[in-house]
Design a protein around this motif. Sequence first.
Motif, short mmCIF file in Angstrom:
data_model
loop_
_atom_site.label_atom_id
_atom_site.label_comp_id
_atom_site.label_asym_id
_atom_site.label_seq_id
_atom_site.Cartn_x
_atom_site.Cartn_y
_atom_site.Cartn_z
N GLU A 42 0.83 -1.21 0.00
CA GLU A 42 0.00 0.00 0.00
C GLU A 42 0.87 1.26 0.00
O GLU A 42 0.59 2.22 -0.73
N ALA A 43 1.91 1.26 0.80
CA ALA A 43 2.80 2.43 0.88
C ALA A 43 3.51 2.66 -0.45
O ALA A 43 3.63 3.80 -0.91
N LEU A 44 3.97 1.60 -1.08
CA LEU A 44 4.64 1.74 -2.37
C LEU A 44 3.67 2.23 -3.45
O LEU A 44 4.02 3.09 -4.27
N ALA A 45 2.46 1.70 -3.45
CA ALA A 45 1.45 2.13 -4.43
C ALA A 45 1.13 3.61 -4.25
O ALA A 45 1.00 4.35 -5.23
N LYS A 46 1.05 4.05 -3.00
CA LYS A 46 0.77 5.46 -2.71
C LYS A 46 1.88 6.36 -3.24
O LYS A 46 1.62 7.49 -3.66
N ARG A 47 3.11 5.85 -3.26
CA ARG A 47 4.25 6.61 -3.79
C ARG A 47 4.41 6.44 -5.30
O ARG A 47 5.34 6.98 -5.89
N GLY A 48 3.56 5.63 -5.92
CA GLY A 48 3.62 5.44 -7.35
C GLY A 48 4.63 4.40 -7.79
O GLY A 48 5.01 4.35 -8.96
N VAL A 49 5.08 3.56 -6.86
CA VAL A 49 6.03 2.51 -7.19
C VAL A 49 5.25 1.26 -7.55
O VAL A 49 4.44 0.77 -6.76
N LYS A 50 5.48 0.75 -8.76
CA LYS A 50 4.77 -0.45 -9.19
C LYS A 50 5.52 -1.69 -8.75
O LYS A 50 6.72 -1.78 -8.88
N VAL A 51 4.76 -2.64 -8.22
CA VAL A 51 5.32 -3.92 -7.79
C VAL A 51 4.62 -5.00 -8.60
O VAL A 51 3.39 -5.03 -8.65
N GLU A 52 5.42 -5.84 -9.23
CA GLU A 52 4.82 -6.93 -10.00
C GLU A 52 4.06 -7.84 -9.07
O GLU A 52 4.50 -8.13 -7.96
N ALA A 53 2.90 -8.29 -9.52
CA ALA A 53 2.10 -9.21 -8.72
C ALA A 53 2.81 -10.55 -8.64
O ALA A 53 3.27 -11.08 -9.65
N GLY A 54 2.94 -11.06 -7.43
CA GLY A 54 3.56 -12.36 -7.24
C GLY A 54 2.58 -13.47 -7.55
O GLY A 54 1.39 -13.23 -7.79
N GLU A 55 3.09 -14.66 -7.56
CA GLU A 55 2.22 -15.82 -7.78
C GLU A 55 1.35 -16.01 -6.55
O GLU A 55 1.85 -16.02 -5.43
N PRO A 56 0.03 -16.15 -6.73
CA PRO A 56 -0.84 -16.30 -5.56
C PRO A 56 -0.52 -17.58 -4.80
O PRO A 56 -0.11 -18.59 -5.39
N ALA A 57 -0.70 -17.52 -3.49
CA ALA A 57 -0.45 -18.68 -2.65
C ALA A 57 -1.45 -19.79 -2.96
O ALA A 57 -2.62 -19.51 -3.23
N LYS A 58 -0.97 -21.01 -2.95
CA LYS A 58 -1.86 -22.15 -3.16
C LYS A 58 -2.59 -22.41 -1.86
O LYS A 58 -1.98 -22.49 -0.80
N ARG A 59 -3.88 -22.53 -1.92
CA ARG A 59 -4.68 -22.73 -0.73
C ARG A 59 -5.52 -23.99 -0.87
O ARG A 59 -5.87 -24.41 -1.96
#
Length: 70
Positions: A42-59
């Motif tokens: 959330e903090a990175l998004a607020k600063r405009g830093v894009k983070v690649e989406a990781g692989e979702p956890a297997k549940r």
Amino acid sequence: MASPGKKSFALRLDPALYTALERAAASDFRSVNAQVEVLLREALAKRGVKVEAGEPAKRGRPVKEEDADG
């Protein structure tokens, strides 16, 4: 132990900050680790830093494989 594909590192926090993280995590039904990750994203998004989406956890349980005989 870190999940496969996750980076593990030591993090030293003020005890009061950790207690606040525990409360926030519990209210969101998350672990403290997951809460920290959410807050950092959330903090990175607020600063405009894009983070690649990781692989979702297997549940859940693994899918049973059918017998060869059918």
